[in-house]
Design an enzyme around this catalytic site. Structure first.
Site, PDB file in Angstrom:
ATOM      1  N   GLU A   1       0.878  -1.252   0.004  1.00 29.89           N
ATOM      2  CA  GLU A   1      -0.282  -0.114  -0.112  1.00 29.89           C
ATOM      3  C   GLU A   1       0.809   1.259  -0.199  1.00 29.89           C
ATOM      4  OE1 GLU A   1       0.029  -2.610   1.880  1.00 29.89           O
ATOM      5  OE2 GLU A   1      -1.745  -2.915   2.996  1.00 29.89           O
TER       6      GLU A   1
ATOM      7  N   TRP B   1      16.402 -36.903 -18.940  1.00 32.41           N
ATOM      8  CA  TRP B   1      15.230 -36.088 -18.351  1.00 32.41           C
ATOM      9  C   TRP B   1      13.956 -36.759 -18.803  1.00 32.41           C
ATOM     10  CZ3 TRP B   1      16.799 -33.007 -14.782  1.00 32.41           C
ATOM     11  CH2 TRP B   1      18.141 -32.398 -14.707  1.00 32.41           C
TER      12      TRP B   1
ATOM     13  N   ALA C   1      13.688 -48.285 -16.114  1.00 30.88           N
ATOM     14  CA  ALA C   1      14.294 -49.570 -15.228  1.00 30.88           C
ATOM     15  C   ALA C   1      15.645 -49.660 -14.661  1.00 30.88           C
ATOM     16  CB  ALA C   1      13.858 -50.768 -15.781  1.00 30.88           C
TER      17      ALA C   1
END
Length: 339
Positions: free
Chosen positions: A59, A177, A171
């Site tokens: 404010e 990525w 696995a």
């Protein structure tokens, strides 16, 4: 954000929310509040967000930019103006002295010390209106801060990347990525506004992550979250999480609530650990939000995103609800909150 005029209070509050998001992650321990000042013709004469610790509240920032144009204007702010002396004077004082006409806010200040601003403003003769876009603010930029005020504990977001068949690695254990570059950039943006990143010793030993927030060019973001490693195993001194790019805390426990109590001075925590840590936090009811980056790939195999969560049958499933679904590059980002 080049909007110069608004047609409604809701539109002005939408801009205040944008200012709130802009400062998120920079205001700790203060809430990331945004404020917009609108003159009687709908023209924006001042706007801003909360400054870093020791600086002005939203404010006051907006009033400073508005100058004399604030007199008789409408101040639209995402949270009730404060009514106490801290490192800065009460915002209500500045609003009264500026002779604004009306103050509109979204959510009440739950802090028993700082609250009461609305009553003070009304007593001074200002018009006060509350609840404008309150749900949007409470579920958006102030979500984590409000949770901290209610519980005394940090808000925890579990983030993970997964294939469409729910696998967090192939696995053979490889996972870099699963998610796209766009998803990884989005994650780094979220890291930069978090107070802490949480992983287990297993993740550190398996992946040797740096757990830093980086910009699109690969450089370090100006603000880095605290890196937190949970578990009782030792990690090697050469681990990247121990480098000097950010601070690191070790918490030697397996109990999620002990972790949260140790981080009670923090507000926004990203849980990026593996399936064991995620399972422990879910069993403890210590996760408030889930962010799942789902890549359009199939992996199969045994490496799931989360281990046992204490569910033995479908009746006892942990049920969440979608908060949002968005496309991030080729991936989907699913945001869920507890029911």
């Amino acid at each position: 954000m080049n909007v110069e005029q608004v047609k409604s209070i809701d539109e002005a509050m939408g801009l205040a929310i944008e200012h709130s998001y802009q400062v998120k992650g920079t205001t700790y321990p203060k809430p990331p509040v945004g404020a917009v000042i609108v003159d009687p013709n709908g023209r924006i004469v001042g706007a801003g967000g909360t400054e870093p610790a020791g600086g002005d509240h939203a404010e006051v920032v907006a009033l400073r930019r508005a100058g004399g144009l604030a007199a008789g204007a409408i101040v639209v702010v995402t949270m009730e103006p404060c009514n106490h002396y801290g490192k800065t004077p009460p915002c209500v004082n500045a609003l009264i002295e500026a002779r604004v006409g009306t103050v509109v806010y979204a959510v009440a200040d739950p802090n028993g010390i700082a609250g009461g601003g609305a009553g003070r403003l009304s007593a001074a003769g200002l018009q006060v209106r509350s609840g404008v876009l309150a749900e949007q603010v409470a579920a958006g930029p102030l979500r984590e801060w409000l949770h901290k005020q209610r519980t005394g504990l940090p808000h925890v977001t579990w983030k993970y990347a997964t294939s469409i068949d729910g696998r967090s690695a192939a696995a053979d254990g490889s996972s870099q990525w699963i998610s796209s570059e766009a998803a990884r950039l989005d994650l780094h943006r979220r890291r930069a506004i978090a107070d802490a990143i949480l992983v287990g010793t297993g993740t550190v030993l398996a992946d040797d992550p740096a757990l830093t927030a980086r910009l699109a060019d690969g450089s370090l973001a100006p603000q880095q979250p605290l890196r937190v490693v949970v578990g009782k195993r030792d990690i090697p001194p050469e681990a990247r999480v121990l480098n000097d790019e950010a601070r690191t805390m070790m918490i030697r426990t397996h109990e999620p609530m002990e972790v949260l109590r140790a981080l009670s001075d923090r507000t926004d925590v990203l849980l990026e650990g593996g399936p064991t840590l995620a399972g422990a936090f879910l069993r403890a009811g210590a996760i408030n939000r889930i962010l799942a980056y789902v890549a359009p790939i199939l992996l199969g195999g045994p490496v799931t995103a989360v281990d046992d969560v204490g569910v033995s049958n479908i009746t006892n499933a942990l049920r969440w609800q979608f908060d949002s679904v968005e496309k991030v590059g080729p991936d989907l980002l699913l945001s869920l909150v507890a029911r």
